[in-house]
Design a protein around this motif. Sequence first.
Motif, PDB file in Angstrom:
ATOM      1  N   GLN A   1       0.830  -1.207   0.000  1.00 23.49           N
ATOM      2  CA  GLN A   1       0.000   0.000   0.000  1.00 23.49           C
ATOM      3  C   GLN A   1       0.865   1.258   0.000  1.00 23.49           C
ATOM      4  OE1 GLN A   1      -3.506  -0.020   2.717  1.00 23.49           O
ATOM      5  NE2 GLN A   1      -2.897  -2.127   3.149  1.00 23.49           N
ATOM      6  N   ALA A   2       1.977   1.223   0.741  1.00 18.49           N
ATOM      7  CA  ALA A   2       2.872   2.383   0.777  1.00 18.49           C
ATOM      8  C   ALA A   2       3.461   2.661  -0.604  1.00 18.49           C
ATOM      9  CB  ALA A   2       3.989   2.155   1.794  1.00 18.49           C
ATOM     10  N   VAL A   3       3.875   1.602  -1.295  1.00 19.56           N
ATOM     11  CA  VAL A   3       4.432   1.773  -2.645  1.00 19.56           C
ATOM     12  C   VAL A   3       3.378   2.341  -3.586  1.00 19.56           C
ATOM     13  CG1 VAL A   3       5.355   0.538  -4.644  1.00 19.56           C
ATOM     14  CG2 VAL A   3       6.192  -0.009  -2.345  1.00 19.56           C
ATOM     15  N   ALA A   4       2.154   1.807  -3.511  1.00 18.24           N
ATOM     16  CA  ALA A   4       1.077   2.322  -4.364  1.00 18.24           C
ATOM     17  C   ALA A   4       0.786   3.790  -4.045  1.00 18.24           C
ATOM     18  CB  ALA A   4      -0.176   1.478  -4.184  1.00 18.24           C
ATOM     19  N   SER A   5       0.786   4.149  -2.754  1.00 23.16           N
ATOM     20  CA  SER A   5       0.525   5.534  -2.368  1.00 23.16           C
ATOM     21  C   SER A   5       1.630   6.459  -2.859  1.00 23.16           C
ATOM     22  CB  SER A   5       0.403   5.635  -0.842  1.00 23.16           C
ATOM     23  OG  SER A   5      -0.683   4.866  -0.365  1.00 23.16           O
ATOM     24  N   VAL A   6       2.883   6.001  -2.764  1.00 25.96           N
ATOM     25  CA  VAL A   6       4.013   6.794  -3.245  1.00 25.96           C
ATOM     26  C   VAL A   6       3.889   7.036  -4.749  1.00 25.96           C
ATOM     27  CG1 VAL A   6       6.487   6.668  -3.723  1.00 25.96           C
ATOM     28  CG2 VAL A   6       5.649   6.228  -1.420  1.00 25.96           C
ATOM     29  N   VAL A   7       3.462   6.015  -5.482  1.00 22.87           N
ATOM     30  CA  VAL A   7       3.282   6.181  -6.930  1.00 22.87           C
ATOM     31  C   VAL A   7       2.215   7.233  -7.224  1.00 22.87           C
ATOM     32  CG1 VAL A   7       2.485   5.028  -9.032  1.00 22.87           C
ATOM     33  CG2 VAL A   7       4.091   3.869  -7.494  1.00 22.87           C
ATOM     34  N   LEU A   8       1.102   7.207  -6.475  1.00 22.22           N
ATOM     35  CA  LEU A   8       0.030   8.182  -6.698  1.00 22.22           C
ATOM     36  C   LEU A   8       0.482   9.599  -6.358  1.00 22.22           C
ATOM     37  CD1 LEU A   8      -3.055   6.205  -5.322  1.00 22.22           C
ATOM     38  CD2 LEU A   8      -2.482   6.685  -7.707  1.00 22.22           C
ATOM     39  N   VAL A   9       1.153   9.750  -5.206  1.00 23.13           N
ATOM     40  CA  VAL A   9       1.631  11.083  -4.822  1.00 23.13           C
ATOM     41  C   VAL A   9       2.712  11.552  -5.798  1.00 23.13           C
ATOM     42  CG1 VAL A   9       2.798  12.405  -3.018  1.00 23.13           C
ATOM     43  CG2 VAL A   9       1.047  10.742  -2.405  1.00 23.13           C
ATOM     44  N   GLY A  10       3.569  10.632  -6.221  1.00 22.95           N
ATOM     45  CA  GLY A  10       4.576  10.991  -7.218  1.00 22.95           C
ATOM     46  C   GLY A  10       3.953  11.450  -8.530  1.00 22.95           C
ATOM     47  N   ALA A  11       2.854  10.806  -8.904  1.00 19.43           N
ATOM     48  CA  ALA A  11       2.159  11.217 -10.130  1.00 19.43           C
ATOM     49  C   ALA A  11       1.613  12.630 -10.005  1.00 19.43           C
ATOM     50  CB  ALA A  11       1.029  10.233 -10.434  1.00 19.43           C
TER      51      ALA A  11
END
Length: 263
Positions: free
Chosen positions: A122-132
């Motif tokens: 979930q942390a990796v997915a959240s980082v990808v969204l915030v990075g986007a």
Amino acid sequence: MSVLSLAARDSSTMLRRNLLHARRYPSMTLNLLLTPIMLLLLFVYLFGDVMSAGIGGGGADRSEYIAYIVPGILLMTIGGTAVGTAVSVSNDMTEGIIARFRTMAIHRGSVLVGHVIGSVLQAVASVVLVGAVGVAIGFRSTDATVLEWLAAFGLLVLFALALTWIAVGMGLISPNAEAASNNALPLILLPLFSSAFTPVNTMPGWFQPIAEYQPFSPAIETLRGLLLGTEIGNNGWLAIAWCLALTVLGYFWSTAKFNNDPK
């Protein structure tokens, strides 16, 4: 079935359980995800020009501050995900499901492993969204090589693993979900006292050691160096040392607390 096979099977089952919970009850994840996004937009669009002028010593250029702030926001996102983990673990401990798991023929450590792996994903997915979001408002990492991108991703995963084990321990010692959320709050507040938003050398002299010698600052500086090509210095080794130390501490703390049979 060997002990290792049993542990792998039960851990994957617990992982699916936690991912299903996250999908069915997304409110906690969304709330924790919105915090770094709102901070990113707030600091960039309200304070970006002023902060860019102060950091660069030249004219106001919001793009410079976007490049500076995004690495810190990414690590703050991981801290927010860890808070959700503490709450989830506390709920499991107080709602009786752990007592039922203790009576079943499952590998005991699989309950915690499922929480940890699910939280890291979930942390990796959240980082990808915030990075986007960061890319959408102007963040660019054109100077980073493929190797540096892989190193940056590895650092984010390692940092997520470290904070997750600490969060699991916080959830286990909390009597309820509200207490777990409060106990894990430093995982969100610590980035505010780091180099995430302003350089350490611009802070008051008495406060600089607090900002410099904590887990987030070396990790932020390392991630910033990998993505933007700035100097990393000793921050890379310090970040890895912090991640390994927190992972080991959180693992032994969590497993010791979990293995204590309730009185």
